[in-house]
Design a protein around this motif. Sequence first.
Motif, PDB file in Angstrom:
ATOM      1  N   ALA A   1      52.853  17.473  50.010  1.00  0.00           N
ATOM      2  CA  ALA A   1      52.724  16.691  49.583  1.00  0.00           C
ATOM      3  C   ALA A   1      52.007  16.762  49.003  1.00  0.00           C
ATOM      4  CB  ALA A   1      53.509  15.520  50.050  1.00  0.00           C
ATOM      5  N   GLU A   2      51.195  15.833  47.502  1.00  0.00           N
ATOM      6  CA  GLU A   2      49.501  15.670  47.095  1.00  0.00           C
ATOM      7  C   GLU A   2      49.925  14.255  47.171  1.00  0.00           C
ATOM      8  OE1 GLU A   2      47.091  16.251  42.868  1.00  0.00           O
ATOM      9  OE2 GLU A   2      48.812  17.670  43.958  1.00  0.00           O
ATOM     10  N   HIS A   3      49.540  13.898  48.421  1.00  0.00           N
ATOM     11  CA  HIS A   3      49.273  11.789  48.611  1.00  0.00           C
ATOM     12  C   HIS A   3      48.771  11.197  47.377  1.00  0.00           C
ATOM     13  CE1 HIS A   3      52.317  12.527  51.946  1.00  0.00           C
ATOM     14  NE2 HIS A   3      51.648  13.532  52.604  1.00  0.00           N
ATOM     15  N   THR A   4      48.915  10.447  48.019  1.00  0.00           N
ATOM     16  CA  THR A   4      47.913   9.247  46.853  1.00  0.00           C
ATOM     17  C   THR A   4      48.101   8.246  48.216  1.00  0.00           C
ATOM     18  OG1 THR A   4      49.900   7.337  46.936  1.00  0.00           O
ATOM     19  CG2 THR A   4      49.693   9.242  44.769  1.00  0.00           C
ATOM     20  N   LEU A   5      47.269   7.481  48.022  1.00  0.00           N
ATOM     21  CA  LEU A   5      46.886   6.133  48.645  1.00  0.00           C
ATOM     22  C   LEU A   5      47.944   5.428  49.043  1.00  0.00           C
ATOM     23  CD1 LEU A   5      43.783   4.583  47.677  1.00  0.00           C
ATOM     24  CD2 LEU A   5      43.713   5.592  48.733  1.00  0.00           C
TER      25      LEU A   5
ATOM     26  N   MET B   1      40.539   8.778  52.982  1.00  0.00           N
ATOM     27  CA  MET B   1      41.122   8.586  51.360  1.00  0.00           C
ATOM     28  C   MET B   1      40.170   8.264  50.486  1.00  0.00           C
ATOM     29  SD  MET B   1      45.582  10.249  51.479  1.00  0.00           S
ATOM     30  CE  MET B   1      45.469  10.220  49.657  1.00  0.00           C
ATOM     31  N   GLU B   2      40.252   7.010  51.314  1.00  0.00           N
ATOM     32  CA  GLU B   2      39.150   5.510  50.024  1.00  0.00           C
ATOM     33  C   GLU B   2      37.857   6.268  50.607  1.00  0.00           C
ATOM     34  OE1 GLU B   2      40.772   2.689  52.278  1.00  0.00           O
ATOM     35  OE2 GLU B   2      42.631   1.694  50.577  1.00  0.00           O
ATOM     36  N   SER B   3      36.947   6.694  51.684  1.00  0.00           N
ATOM     37  CA  SER B   3      35.791   6.866  51.157  1.00  0.00           C
ATOM     38  C   SER B   3      35.942   8.509  50.743  1.00  0.00           C
ATOM     39  CB  SER B   3      35.430   6.617  53.156  1.00  0.00           C
ATOM     40  OG  SER B   3      36.073   8.151  53.293  1.00  0.00           O
ATOM     41  N   THR B   4      36.586   8.997  50.788  1.00  0.00           N
ATOM     42  CA  THR B   4      36.167  10.030  49.747  1.00  0.00           C
ATOM     43  C   THR B   4      36.751  10.437  48.633  1.00  0.00           C
ATOM     44  OG1 THR B   4      37.553  11.930  51.285  1.00  0.00           O
ATOM     45  CG2 THR B   4      37.372  12.565  48.974  1.00  0.00           C
ATOM     46  N   ILE B   5      37.009   8.990  47.604  1.00  0.00           N
ATOM     47  CA  ILE B   5      37.386   8.585  46.672  1.00  0.00           C
ATOM     48  C   ILE B   5      36.017   7.791  46.111  1.00  0.00           C
ATOM     49  CG2 ILE B   5      38.231   6.386  44.806  1.00  0.00           C
ATOM     50  CD1 ILE B   5      40.979   7.399  46.655  1.00  0.00           C
ATOM     51  N   GLU B   6      35.620   6.761  47.284  1.00  0.00           N
ATOM     52  CA  GLU B   6      33.950   6.329  47.028  1.00  0.00           C
ATOM     53  C   GLU B   6      33.083   7.119  47.354  1.00  0.00           C
ATOM     54  OE1 GLU B   6      32.909   3.260  49.650  1.00  0.00           O
ATOM     55  OE2 GLU B   6      35.198   2.691  50.248  1.00  0.00           O
ATOM     56  N   HIS B   7      33.433   8.251  47.444  1.00  0.00           N
ATOM     57  CA  HIS B   7      32.074   9.603  47.787  1.00  0.00           C
ATOM     58  C   HIS B   7      31.975  10.214  46.785  1.00  0.00           C
ATOM     59  CE1 HIS B   7      29.333  12.059  49.335  1.00  0.00           C
ATOM     60  NE2 HIS B   7      29.771  13.198  48.888  1.00  0.00           N
ATOM     61  N   PHE B   8      33.026  10.948  46.343  1.00  0.00           N
ATOM     62  CA  PHE B   8      33.612  11.541  44.838  1.00  0.00           C
ATOM     63  C   PHE B   8      33.778  10.750  43.197  1.00  0.00           C
ATOM     64  CE2 PHE B   8      33.996  14.872  48.472  1.00  0.00           C
ATOM     65  CZ  PHE B   8      33.226  15.553  48.067  1.00  0.00           C
ATOM     66  N   GLY B   9      34.080   9.698  43.272  1.00  0.00           N
ATOM     67  CA  GLY B   9      34.409   9.072  42.602  1.00  0.00           C
ATOM     68  C   GLY B   9      36.118   9.685  42.060  1.00  0.00           C
ATOM     69  N   HIS B  10      37.048  10.249  42.465  1.00  0.00           N
ATOM     70  CA  HIS B  10      38.306  10.731  42.780  1.00  0.00           C
ATOM     71  C   HIS B  10      38.838  11.238  43.950  1.00  0.00           C
ATOM     72  CE1 HIS B  10      36.248  14.632  42.146  1.00  0.00           C
ATOM     73  NE2 HIS B  10      37.590  15.088  42.285  1.00  0.00           N
TER      74      HIS B  10
ATOM     75  N   PRO C   1      40.247  14.322  46.031  1.00  0.00           N
ATOM     76  CA  PRO C   1      40.490  16.157  45.167  1.00  0.00           C
ATOM     77  C   PRO C   1      42.152  16.089  45.780  1.00  0.00           C
ATOM     78  CG  PRO C   1      38.270  15.548  46.412  1.00  0.00           C
ATOM     79  CD  PRO C   1      39.007  14.047  46.220  1.00  0.00           C
ATOM     80  N   ARG C   2      42.480  17.258  45.219  1.00  0.00           N
ATOM     81  CA  ARG C   2      43.816  17.860  45.548  1.00  0.00           C
ATOM     82  C   ARG C   2      44.017  18.396  46.507  1.00  0.00           C
ATOM     83  NH1 ARG C   2      46.695  22.627  42.141  1.00  0.00           N
ATOM     84  NH2 ARG C   2      49.117  22.359  43.124  1.00  0.00           N
ATOM     85  N   ALA C   3      42.648  19.075  47.244  1.00  0.00           N
ATOM     86  CA  ALA C   3      42.773  18.952  48.825  1.00  0.00           C
ATOM     87  C   ALA C   3      42.391  18.430  49.680  1.00  0.00           C
ATOM     88  CB  ALA C   3      41.607  20.527  48.674  1.00  0.00           C
ATOM     89  N   VAL C   4      41.951  17.554  49.281  1.00  0.00           N
ATOM     90  CA  VAL C   4      42.090  15.809  50.584  1.00  0.00           C
ATOM     91  C   VAL C   4      43.597  15.266  50.575  1.00  0.00           C
ATOM     92  CG1 VAL C   4      41.280  13.685  51.038  1.00  0.00           C
ATOM     93  CG2 VAL C   4      40.119  15.409  50.252  1.00  0.00           C
ATOM     94  N   ALA C   5      44.102  15.378  49.078  1.00  0.00           N
ATOM     95  CA  ALA C   5      45.285  14.778  49.040  1.00  0.00           C
ATOM     96  C   ALA C   5      46.862  15.364  49.496  1.00  0.00           C
ATOM     97  CB  ALA C   5      45.858  14.545  47.488  1.00  0.00           C
ATOM     98  N   ARG C   6      46.160  16.472  49.929  1.00  0.00           N
ATOM     99  CA  ARG C   6      47.235  17.640  50.786  1.00  0.00           C
ATOM    100  C   ARG C   6      46.964  17.603  52.048  1.00  0.00           C
ATOM    101  NH1 ARG C   6      49.737  22.258  46.639  1.00  0.00           N
ATOM    102  NH2 ARG C   6      50.422  21.063  45.504  1.00  0.00           N
TER     103      ARG C   6
ATOM    104  N   VAL D   1      47.657  24.663  52.313  1.00  0.00           N
ATOM    105  CA  VAL D   1      48.801  23.127  51.430  1.00  0.00           C
ATOM    106  C   VAL D   1      49.189  23.998  49.985  1.00  0.00           C
ATOM    107  CG1 VAL D   1      48.065  21.795  53.463  1.00  0.00           C
ATOM    108  CG2 VAL D   1      46.007  22.466  51.086  1.00  0.00           C
ATOM    109  N   ARG D   2      47.651  25.331  49.516  1.00  0.00           N
ATOM    110  CA  ARG D   2      48.130  25.879  48.463  1.00  0.00           C
ATOM    111  C   ARG D   2      46.718  24.846  47.671  1.00  0.00           C
ATOM    112  NH1 ARG D   2      50.686  28.285  52.037  1.00  0.00           N
ATOM    113  NH2 ARG D   2      52.530  29.903  50.847  1.00  0.00           N
ATOM    114  N   ALA D   3      46.147  24.549  48.654  1.00  0.00           N
ATOM    115  CA  ALA D   3      45.324  23.153  47.702  1.00  0.00           C
ATOM    116  C   ALA D   3      44.520  24.044  46.184  1.00  0.00           C
ATOM    117  CB  ALA D   3      43.625  23.112  48.630  1.00  0.00           C
TER     118      ALA D   3
END
Length: 175
Positions: free
Chosen positions: A11-15, A26-35, A37-42, A173-175
Amino acid sequence: MSTLLELRMFAEHTLESAPADSRPLMESTIEHFGHLPRAVARLAESPETLGGFLRASALFEASTLDPLGREVVVMTIAVRNGCWVCIAGHTGRLRELNASSTLIAALRSADPLDDPRLEALRQFTLRVLATAGEVPQDELMAFVDAGFTTRNALEVVLGIGTYTMSTLANRLVRA
């Protein structure tokens, strides 16, 4: 048909959909990158894997290897392991560091680098991988003679561990 099944496998997870322990990561990654990333979501499917990678990555980023040197290690592993999402992402990071297009192209194609110091780092990374860490003494000395330290040698091992985890997980995960 198998491609469609592959896409649904991880799954490509959301929060909202991610396991609870992955959400702060995931929240800290969003803070760091501003979005996100698909790899993190998976990778969020496994809070342990995602957290392990993020912690190891932070340790590698805090190492005494300079930012360009760290990217040489990462790109060497990403190219060796065929992780196209890693290659793309770290190409962007190299551009942020104002790396030359010649250096980026050589790293992406696994060609020797024009800079002798960075080439020594790339070769050392490959030798650590090829020998499972049992790098011959003369090759370790060549690495040190190129301006690196024994601490840097161990930091290369940290980078290899971190980005082997990342490249293998991203491919899985085929990111």
